[in-house]
Design an enzyme around this catalytic site. Sequence first.
Site, PDB file in Angstrom:
ATOM      1  N   LYS A  35       0.807  -1.145  -0.181  1.00 24.07           N
ATOM      2  CA  LYS A  35      -0.071  -0.171  -0.116  1.00 24.07           C
ATOM      3  C   LYS A  35       0.943   1.364   0.057  1.00 24.07           C
ATOM      4  O   LYS A  35       1.389   1.580   0.955  1.00 24.07           O
ATOM      5  CB  LYS A  35      -0.830   0.265   1.355  1.00 24.07           C
ATOM      6  CG  LYS A  35      -1.965   1.193   0.915  1.00 24.07           C
ATOM      7  CD  LYS A  35      -2.585   1.522   2.587  1.00 24.07           C
ATOM      8  CE  LYS A  35      -1.708   2.485   2.935  1.00 24.07           C
ATOM      9  NZ  LYS A  35      -1.768   3.993   2.236  1.00 24.07           N
ATOM     10  N   GLU A  46      10.574   1.706  10.052  1.00 19.71           N
ATOM     11  CA  GLU A  46      11.393   2.805   9.803  1.00 19.71           C
ATOM     12  C   GLU A  46      10.679   4.067   9.930  1.00 19.71           C
ATOM     13  O   GLU A  46       9.826   4.563   9.197  1.00 19.71           O
ATOM     14  CB  GLU A  46      11.855   2.884   8.490  1.00 19.71           C
ATOM     15  CG  GLU A  46      13.197   3.560   8.270  1.00 19.71           C
ATOM     16  CD  GLU A  46      13.053   4.940   7.914  1.00 19.71           C
ATOM     17  OE1 GLU A  46      13.311   5.692   8.841  1.00 19.71           O
ATOM     18  OE2 GLU A  46      12.866   5.293   6.746  1.00 19.71           O
ATOM     19  N   CYS A  92      13.614  11.426   5.867  1.00 20.40           N
ATOM     20  CA  CYS A  92      13.474  11.110   7.304  1.00 20.40           C
ATOM     21  C   CYS A  92      15.139  11.413   7.847  1.00 20.40           C
ATOM     22  O   CYS A  92      15.259  11.600   8.835  1.00 20.40           O
ATOM     23  CB  CYS A  92      13.233   9.625   7.423  1.00 20.40           C
ATOM     24  SG  CYS A  92      14.028   8.608   6.589  1.00 20.40           S
ATOM     25  N   GLU A 101       9.835  16.447  15.134  1.00 18.61           N
ATOM     26  CA  GLU A 101       9.874  16.264  13.925  1.00 18.61           C
ATOM     27  C   GLU A 101       9.035  17.298  12.941  1.00 18.61           C
ATOM     28  O   GLU A 101       8.025  17.224  13.043  1.00 18.61           O
ATOM     29  CB  GLU A 101       9.782  14.920  13.377  1.00 18.61           C
ATOM     30  CG  GLU A 101      10.315  14.657  11.830  1.00 18.61           C
ATOM     31  CD  GLU A 101       9.980  13.190  11.207  1.00 18.61           C
ATOM     32  OE1 GLU A 101      10.990  12.883  10.518  1.00 18.61           O
ATOM     33  OE2 GLU A 101       9.078  12.468  11.617  1.00 18.61           O
TER      34      GLU A 101
END
Length: 490
Positions: free
Chosen positions: A181, A256, A290, A394
């Site tokens: 997906k 991750e 990231c 973040e």
Amino acid sequence: MAVTSQKSSYLVLENFIGGDFVSCAKHLDSYDPSTGEVYCKVPDSGPEEVEAAVRAAKKAFPEWSSRSPEQRAQILNKLADLIEERLFEFAQAESRDQGKTVTFARNVDIPRSVYNFRFFASSVLHHTTDCSQMDHLGCLNYTIRCPVGVAGLISPWNLPLYLLTWKIAPAIATGNTVVAKPSEMTSVTAWMMCKLMQKAGVPPGVVNIVFGTGPRAGDALVGHPDVPLVSFTGSTLTAQRITERSAPHCKKLSLELGGKNPAIIFADADLDQCIETTVRSSFSNQGEICLCTSRIYVERSIYKTFLEKFVAAARKWKTGVPSDPSNNNGALISREHLEKVRNFVALAKSEGGTVHCGEGVDMLDLPAANVNGYFMPATVISGLSDSSTVMQEEIFGPVTCVSPFDTEDEAVAKGNGVRYGLAATVWSQDVGKVHRMARRLQAGLVWSNCWLVRDLNLPFGGMKNSGVGREGGKDSYHFFTEVKTITIKH
């Protein structure tokens, strides 16, 4: 085969299940980030579509897993060739779908997608297993590695095909079948890749792609009892939900997740090289990687010089229309994400920070067709405390914060002072200092005097809230297989 609607110029995608394109009753709007306009309709899949995909993957598993690694590798290499032949077409599609520049997609995303297939096609041929003798008992022990079954793969919107192929390639190379997906915001290149599956020789059901949202399609996939393994790249919050859904089934997980990556710059660093690289590590792909640098700690004796030069370099990092090769950055992924990143900058001001360039300081000059796009210039902030929200959370946008430090111990404490631990960079000419810092920093990857240099043989992943598990040559092989110990008495 998916077709363009007769009523509009929208691209209408279909799921790819059991080797066929399958239409979906409901669709989601997908936007061109550079214009802010809908240009694509993506299936809004749910449990029914996921069930069909898992069924197709289960059916294909016995035959695919019985093939030799060499036979599977041939197909992976063929798929790589077919994508490479259409590299510019894929790059243009990735740019339009995600907002990144065509240049970045052409130089980074699509070549790496091709290389992912070639790398795992090769690496799967070179793993060995263990053997031990127990002569006093007349026994020989050895291990074999078997594919797990149906792999559930969920990939994010920042590097769409790049990170999808990073999962699909090792999964099918090791003999698993796949239900993947992609992000509902960036589905087009995955759909384009599906069109090449038959030509590459991928048997029906080996790779199935179901498009849709996390709460519907993703939730159905990770909670499915016949999907024993899930590889996910995305937010820490979503990973917590995946862990909860997977726990009753004891699934294998590779997660991750986010990063709040520090660059630690000592006074003896090569400043010109450091600034050039740190601008790139802070703002590449609109800061939507990231591994991007979002906290920069500079030894106090060079802090003022660094900040002045870094701001000047950041101002030269051009943001604008993705098709213009002179631009370094394109648009952010969505209006909501742009507002989120802007809110972080506003919060930084309220927390006592100084915005030196970028958001609210430098105006962008955009063509009329792009004024509603989700653009934001490279933004540099200083003056924030380490405990401030902007230094802790973040942001995932073209924003980085600069702060001074005095000692090596202080630099380590600052670098480790967040809940994330994905990557870090260290800048120094002192080899001993570099090794000490690399050992002490809580990060899955540490680069010294460089950034984003990757050998795919080596482990990739983070510590703390940046993830669980590692992927890479040997690590992906271990994750996508189960080890079995066999003892033979002779």
